[in-house]
Every structure is written in structure tokens, then in C-alpha cells.
Motif scaffolding. Structure first.
Motif, PDB file in Angstrom:
ATOM      1  N   ARG A   1       1.409   6.944   4.061  1.00  0.00           N
ATOM      2  CA  ARG A   1       2.316   6.574   3.009  1.00  0.00           C
ATOM      3  C   ARG A   1       3.410   6.550   3.926  1.00  0.00           C
ATOM      4  O   ARG A   1       4.290   5.749   3.709  1.00  0.00           O
TER       5      ARG A   1
ATOM      6  N   CYS B   1       0.761  -1.106  -0.217  1.00  0.00           N
ATOM      7  CA  CYS B   1       0.219   0.360  -0.242  1.00  0.00           C
ATOM      8  C   CYS B   1       0.745   0.936  -0.361  1.00  0.00           C
ATOM      9  O   CYS B   1       0.824   2.263  -0.656  1.00  0.00           O
TER      10      CYS B   1
ATOM     11  N   TYR C   1      -3.470  11.787   3.285  1.00  0.00           N
ATOM     12  CA  TYR C   1      -2.439  10.501   2.632  1.00  0.00           C
ATOM     13  C   TYR C   1      -1.388  10.355   2.634  1.00  0.00           C
ATOM     14  O   TYR C   1      -0.214   9.037   2.759  1.00  0.00           O
ATOM     15  N   ARG C   2      -0.509  11.443   2.763  1.00  0.00           N
ATOM     16  CA  ARG C   2       1.125  11.509   2.287  1.00  0.00           C
ATOM     17  C   ARG C   2       1.560  11.115   3.585  1.00  0.00           C
ATOM     18  O   ARG C   2       2.525  10.343   3.220  1.00  0.00           O
TER      19      ARG C   2
ATOM     20  N   GLU D   1     -11.188   8.643  -3.142  1.00  0.00           N
ATOM     21  CA  GLU D   1     -10.256   8.727  -3.111  1.00  0.00           C
ATOM     22  C   GLU D   1     -10.321   9.562  -1.705  1.00  0.00           C
ATOM     23  O   GLU D   1      -9.760   9.139  -0.158  1.00  0.00           O
TER      24      GLU D   1
ATOM     25  N   LEU E   1       2.058   2.888  -3.276  1.00  0.00           N
ATOM     26  CA  LEU E   1       0.024   3.307  -3.607  1.00  0.00           C
ATOM     27  C   LEU E   1       0.122   5.144  -3.755  1.00  0.00           C
ATOM     28  O   LEU E   1       0.190   5.262  -2.419  1.00  0.00           O
ATOM     29  N   THR E   2      -0.878   5.452  -4.857  1.00  0.00           N
ATOM     30  CA  THR E   2      -1.368   6.161  -4.586  1.00  0.00           C
ATOM     31  C   THR E   2      -2.600   6.493  -4.398  1.00  0.00           C
ATOM     32  O   THR E   2      -2.996   5.308  -4.309  1.00  0.00           O
ATOM     33  N   VAL E   3      -3.328   7.691  -3.919  1.00  0.00           N
ATOM     34  CA  VAL E   3      -4.055   7.422  -3.087  1.00  0.00           C
ATOM     35  C   VAL E   3      -5.183   6.446  -4.305  1.00  0.00           C
ATOM     36  O   VAL E   3      -6.621   6.626  -3.896  1.00  0.00           O
ATOM     37  N   THR E   4      -5.117   6.733  -5.350  1.00  0.00           N
ATOM     38  CA  THR E   4      -6.473   6.861  -6.062  1.00  0.00           C
ATOM     39  C   THR E   4      -5.928   5.124  -6.538  1.00  0.00           C
ATOM     40  O   THR E   4      -6.893   3.895  -6.776  1.00  0.00           O
ATOM     41  N   GLY E   5      -4.135   4.986  -6.253  1.00  0.00           N
ATOM     42  CA  GLY E   5      -4.374   3.319  -6.610  1.00  0.00           C
ATOM     43  C   GLY E   5      -4.878   2.657  -5.411  1.00  0.00           C
ATOM     44  O   GLY E   5      -5.360   1.490  -5.259  1.00  0.00           O
TER      45      GLY E   5
END
Length: 322
Positions: A100, A65, A96-97, A81, A68-72
Motif C-alpha cells: 500500500r 488500491c 500488504y501494508r 485476503e 483499500l484495506t486488504v479486505t477491500g
């Protein structure tokens, strides 16, 4: 029920005596990577199903995870999202950053062996050697989760209230009453006036007598034990400082708590409907409270504790001979 949680000010004290949504202090910062799994286990049951899918994904595969980007991540979990961002914020991250980054840190810890795996449930036909190993692992995990997720600002505020308390009431039913008794007797032995109440009628009767300067502590893993909540509510309404020790920070008990101390949410099974790991987490919080108070009152606490040991010595070794 999360709307009933009270707002946390940056000084660590619950904002005001009315139910509001909980918000992390700006000074607290996001939880450390090691606390992420504990946050998911504690807050997961309070989330919507779509948010649970996101939380379970990041806890189950932090390395995947983190890439992954927020979209992914939204596509992976079949959510949006916005749901991913809301989940990150509920878990204590500004966005979200930040989540991650925590996932990357957690993945690194797991690869180094620093993060223990979650144990499987105990089966009916498990040999005792497996039972011992699984229970020991579960206990260790619960203690680690509780320590990682414990809000030390709230803990410090609760300790400060206890140090200056005129009187302390502790409420708990069933297994939680064992923990309540443990806390009360610890505080009594260092000179504080503390009593544990298991009988709900006596608990409310005593809560009515509390005033500002007194402290009431409710211990309930579920956060929904009505007898415990009622006693805390009465103490709250009469002006006492209130503390809740619970595994469900979104539950009913939180709306009457000035200070909220969260324990790990133990996984319970058919063979363990009241998992002892829940009680172990509570006892860790109790020990933290006691040691905090003892540190702050050491000059009085040390002689009081020594005197109690001396008074009980003949019960352990027999009466002294003249």
C-alpha cells in the motif's frame, strides 16, 4: 515453474546448485514504487489467474488500491485476503501494508507526471509519425522498467565473476545472439577472453570445457530457449559460474543460473513478434555488466580499449601513409 528458482542469499549469490523457490534477500528490502509496474509486467505471466487480477488492479489504479484495506482489495478483485498477501510477497513486499505504501508513492509519481503511460500497440494503418512516437515510448518504458527491476546485488556478483574469469562463454539464439555478440566483443576489447556462440552444438562443445573460475552467460528473453538452456546446464554441471539474462525469472533457464538478471517483459504484438524493446532491455544489462567490469579493471581495460581503437583506425580512415 517458480519452484525451480534458486534461493537468493543476502550476499547476492544464488544459494546452492539446486532448484528452489526464489526469495528476496532480507537486506534487499521491498522494491521502490517506480519498480512496481515493472515487477507486475515481469512477474504477471507467472502468477495464478487470481493473483494476476490483484497485480493488474494495483498496477492499473495505484491510487484507488492504496486507499483499500486488504479486505477491500480482495473484494474488488474477487479473490481472497490470502491471495492479496501472496501477490504482495511475490512482487517483493513483506506484506500488504508495504505494498500500500508503494502504491501511494507510485500514485504520487503518476500525478506529478513522473511515471510515463504505457503505449498502445501499433496498428496496421498507423502513420509512420505514430509508429516513431509509439516505438520511442515503448523503448523508454522498457529501459526504465529494466533499470527499476534490475537486482544490483546480482549484477555486482556477476561483475565480480567476470572480472576474475579465466574464460567467458556467452550463449544466445536469434536476436539474443546479437546481444551475446555485443557483450563478447566488448569484453574482448578490454582484454578478457570471451566468445559468443550461436550454433547450439558449438555452444555445448565449448561449455564442456568450462571449469570453476570460468563464466557462462545465457541470454534468452523467454527463458525457455532449449538450445541456450542446454549449453548453460552443461556449463553449470562442469562448475562454471553461470549468469542468465532473461525476461522470465521463473522460466527453465533460472534453475541453472547462479546469478539472475531480469529484463523488462516487452509487450509483443502481431506486427512485432520479436519486439526490439526486448533486445534493448538486454543491451542495457550488457552495458551495465561491461561498465562494471571496466570500472573494476580500469588500469588494464583502458590501455586495451585504446589499443583496439588504434588497431582499427585504418579500417575507418584508410591505411596510414608512410
Amino acid at each position: 515453474m517458480s519452484s525451480k528458482l534458486k534461493e537468493t542469499f543476502s550476499d547476492g549469490v544464488r544459494a546452492k546448485r539446486s532448484g528452489q523457490a526464489a526469495a528476496p534477500s532480507a537486506l534487499e528490502g521491498p522494491p521502490a514504487p517506480a519498480a512496481l509496474a515493472a515487477k507486475v509486467r515481469t512477474l504477471g505471466p507467472t502468477m495464478t489467474r487470481s493473483m494476476q487480477r490483484v497485480a493488474e488492479a494495483v498496477a492499473g489504479d495505484p491510487a484507488g488500491c492504496a486507499a483499500l484495506t486488504v479486505t477491500g482489495l480482495a473484494e474488488l478483485t474477487g479473490t481472497s485476503e490470502a491471495t492479496v498477501v501472496r501477490t504482495a510477497r511475490v512482487l517483493g513486499y513483506p506484506g500488504y501494508r508495504d505494498l500500500r505504501l508503494a502504491l501511494a508513492g507510485l500514485a504520487a509519481q503518476q500525478q506529478s507526471g513522473a511515471a510515463p503511460a504505457v503505449t498502445a500497440d501499433i496498428a496496421v494503418d498507423d502513420p509512420l509519425s505514430s509508429v516513431v512516437a509509439k516505438l520511442a515510448q515503448e523503448e523508454q518504458q522498457c529501459l526504465a522498467d529494466t533499470a527499476a527491476g534490475l537486482d544490483t546485488t546480482q549484477l555486482e556478483a556477476a561483475v565480480s565473476a567476470l572480472v576474475t574469469a579465466r574464460r567467458i562463454d556467452v550463449y544466445g539464439i536469434g536476436a539474443s545472439n546479437l546481444v551475446a555478440q555485443d557483450l563478447a566483443q566488448k569484453l574482448l576489447r578490454i582484454g578478457l577472453i570471451a566468445h559468443a556462440h550461436a550454433d547450439p552444438h558449438m555452444a555445448v562443445t565449448n561449455a564442456v570445457q568450462l571449469r570453476g573460475g570460468d563464466v557462462a552467460i545465457a541470454i534468452t528473453h523467454s527463458g525457455r530457449t532449449s538450445d541456450v538452456i542446454e549449453a548453460l546446464r552443461v556449463a553449470f554441471d562442469h562448475g562454471a559460474t553461470t549468469v542468465a539474462i532473461t525476461g522470465r525469472p521463473d522460466a527453465d533457464v533460472a534453475q541453472y543460473a547462479d546469478h539472475l538478471l531480469t529484463t523488462s517483459t516487452a509487450r509483443e504484438s502481431e506486427l512485432r513478434p520479436a519486439a526490439m524493446s526486448s533486445r534493448t532491455s538486454q543491451l542495457l544489462v550488457v552495458d551495465c555488466l561491461f561498465i562494471g567490469v571496466a570500472q573494476r579493471t580500469y588500469d588494464a581495460a583502458a590501455p586495451a580499449l585504446s589499443a583496439s581503437y588504434e588497431a582499427l583506425a585504418h579500417h575507418r580512415h584508410g591505411p596510414r601513409r608512410p
